[in-house]
Design a protein around this motif. Sequence first.
Motif, mmCIF file in Angstrom:
data_model
loop_
_atom_site.group_PDB
_atom_site.id
_atom_site.type_symbol
_atom_site.label_atom_id
_atom_site.label_comp_id
_atom_site.label_asym_id
_atom_site.label_seq_id
_atom_site.Cartn_x
_atom_site.Cartn_y
_atom_site.Cartn_z
ATOM 1 N N HIS A 114 1.038 -0.947 -0.092
ATOM 2 C CA HIS A 114 0.408 -0.126 -0.058
ATOM 3 C C HIS A 114 1.029 1.195 -0.196
ATOM 4 O O HIS A 114 1.822 0.651 0.192
ATOM 5 C CB HIS A 114 -0.363 0.296 1.243
ATOM 6 C CG HIS A 114 -0.237 0.204 2.452
ATOM 7 N ND1 HIS A 114 0.016 -0.597 3.233
ATOM 8 C CD2 HIS A 114 0.277 1.319 3.256
ATOM 9 C CE1 HIS A 114 0.894 -0.504 4.038
ATOM 10 N NE2 HIS A 114 0.960 0.168 3.890
ATOM 11 N N VAL A 115 0.138 1.987 -0.256
ATOM 12 C CA VAL A 115 1.416 3.797 -0.866
ATOM 13 C C VAL A 115 1.432 4.537 1.400
ATOM 14 O O VAL A 115 0.138 4.283 1.591
ATOM 15 C CB VAL A 115 0.200 5.012 -0.887
ATOM 16 C CG1 VAL A 115 1.551 6.085 -1.058
ATOM 17 C CG2 VAL A 115 0.303 4.175 -2.880
ATOM 18 N N PRO A 116 2.520 4.622 1.811
ATOM 19 C CA PRO A 116 2.420 4.176 2.818
ATOM 20 C C PRO A 116 0.968 6.195 2.781
ATOM 21 O O PRO A 116 1.931 7.287 1.979
ATOM 22 C CB PRO A 116 4.260 4.726 3.389
ATOM 23 C CG PRO A 116 4.233 3.596 1.912
ATOM 24 C CD PRO A 116 3.533 3.726 0.765
ATOM 25 N N SER A 117 1.878 6.540 4.325
ATOM 26 C CA SER A 117 1.367 7.568 5.112
ATOM 27 C C SER A 117 2.698 8.556 5.043
ATOM 28 O O SER A 117 3.735 7.830 5.118
ATOM 29 C CB SER A 117 0.472 8.083 6.177
ATOM 30 O OG SER A 117 0.868 7.386 6.814
ATOM 31 N N ALA A 118 2.599 9.758 5.109
ATOM 32 C CA ALA A 118 3.986 10.180 5.740
ATOM 33 C C ALA A 118 3.953 10.500 6.871
ATOM 34 O O ALA A 118 5.976 9.659 7.161
ATOM 35 C CB ALA A 118 3.114 12.175 6.159
ATOM 36 N N PRO B 44 6.611 12.613 1.814
ATOM 37 C CA PRO B 44 6.715 13.923 1.500
ATOM 38 C C PRO B 44 7.983 14.823 1.407
ATOM 39 O O PRO B 44 8.962 13.975 1.158
ATOM 40 C CB PRO B 44 6.276 14.292 3.032
ATOM 41 C CG PRO B 44 5.930 13.322 3.902
ATOM 42 C CD PRO B 44 6.549 12.164 3.407
ATOM 43 N N GLU B 45 7.919 15.725 1.117
ATOM 44 C CA GLU B 45 8.831 16.302 0.507
ATOM 45 C C GLU B 45 10.588 16.532 0.877
ATOM 46 O O GLU B 45 11.585 16.193 0.570
ATOM 47 C CB GLU B 45 8.824 17.795 -0.156
ATOM 48 C CG GLU B 45 10.395 17.923 -1.377
ATOM 49 C CD GLU B 45 9.755 17.310 -2.898
ATOM 50 O OE1 GLU B 45 11.076 17.650 -3.982
ATOM 51 O OE2 GLU B 45 9.047 16.434 -3.370
ATOM 52 N N SER B 46 9.517 16.878 2.356
ATOM 53 C CA SER B 46 11.273 17.060 3.465
ATOM 54 C C SER B 46 11.836 16.125 3.496
ATOM 55 O O SER B 46 13.076 16.500 3.346
ATOM 56 C CB SER B 46 10.477 17.799 4.806
ATOM 57 O OG SER B 46 9.332 16.203 5.245
ATOM 58 N N ILE B 47 10.942 14.801 3.729
ATOM 59 C CA ILE B 47 11.776 13.549 3.915
ATOM 60 C C ILE B 47 12.465 13.244 3.241
ATOM 61 O O ILE B 47 13.190 12.587 2.854
ATOM 62 C CB ILE B 47 10.220 12.664 4.210
ATOM 63 C CG1 ILE B 47 9.480 12.469 5.935
ATOM 64 C CG2 ILE B 47 11.106 11.091 4.802
ATOM 65 C CD1 ILE B 47 9.092 11.783 6.272
#
Length: 363
Positions: free
Chosen positions: A21-25, A61-64
Amino acid sequence: MNPLFFELIRVALHRQDSLSHVPSAKEWMVLYHIAEKQALLGVCFYAIRRLDEQGQSVNIPESIRMQWLGVTAQIQRRNEVLNRRCVELQKMLKDTGFRSCILKGQSMAGIYNLDLNFNAGCNLGFYRQSGDIDVWVDGDRKQIMEYVNSVAPTDDVRWLHTRLDVFNDAEVEMHFMPSYLECPWQNRALQRFFDSEKEACFASGKCTDRFNQVFILAHAFRHLFSEGVGMRQLMDYYFVLKNSVERISRDEFSLFMNRTGMERFAEALMWIMQHVFGLESEYLLCEPSEKYGRVLLDEMIQSGNFGHQDERVNRSQNESAIHRFWRIGVYNCRVMSFSPWTVICSPLWRLWHWCWRKKNGYR
């Protein structure tokens, strides 16, 4: 245990093409910290790149992503430096009259390949997190120490290796032997095996397939009873088994594991090779054990790479020798099922090693 982390590893290894599944942030942050704990940030970022290239939504997330990218770039630059230093080191030793062989670490880069045609784009070696340079030198302890003290005198000497300070950007450990076991009769069997592979390793300047099938396992085994073993070391072994051309027979391997007391650890390792890394049964060197495999996997997840992230262990920066002696003894009791003789012999060996160092003026 985090099944999504294992899936990410298998995506990096081309053992599966997508995550369940697509992981959440929040899940991505957890995955980042697990990869960091296991020293697999670079390899896991390769998996993210692969998912991107296949057009799959990763929702990171872009920061990660940027933080992960930055660390991966550092890993790649570090590997470039260490690869150059390995070449320089072996040339330096050869000019002095020593034959040598690079162990683990940078020697793994050549086999971290996902494509047996050696397509550079499929080489995960660039993403492997590196440490120092370990080099096995053909010579006795006295000869090696005379050379080291003529180049860069040191009192940082252990039974296994000594430090050689010749580079300002890379630490070097010169090995008198590849590894050892703390149980005397089991260690004798291990050293006989190393002696049998010695000429082939030094003649080519690199580890043979047969040598690595035992050495990488023995190295991980020794760390299990000292600092803890992490997923990066087991990924090394995955590539050893997957990409070896010359293989030890199952009968020979089983007999040797029995003589060295590593059979339960080997069985646990084979289960992890299948369960976590997705290695086909044809590459396994012995029958896997789910019982010991689950125990080892749980220990690895909790302790992290070299046990540095183990929250159960009270490590202090200025740890005394007595506290360290006690800490390792308590830790060994938790993994006693893998090798009772190692746990019994370990305190005696460590006491002897401490006395040997003090007698010779080593720290």
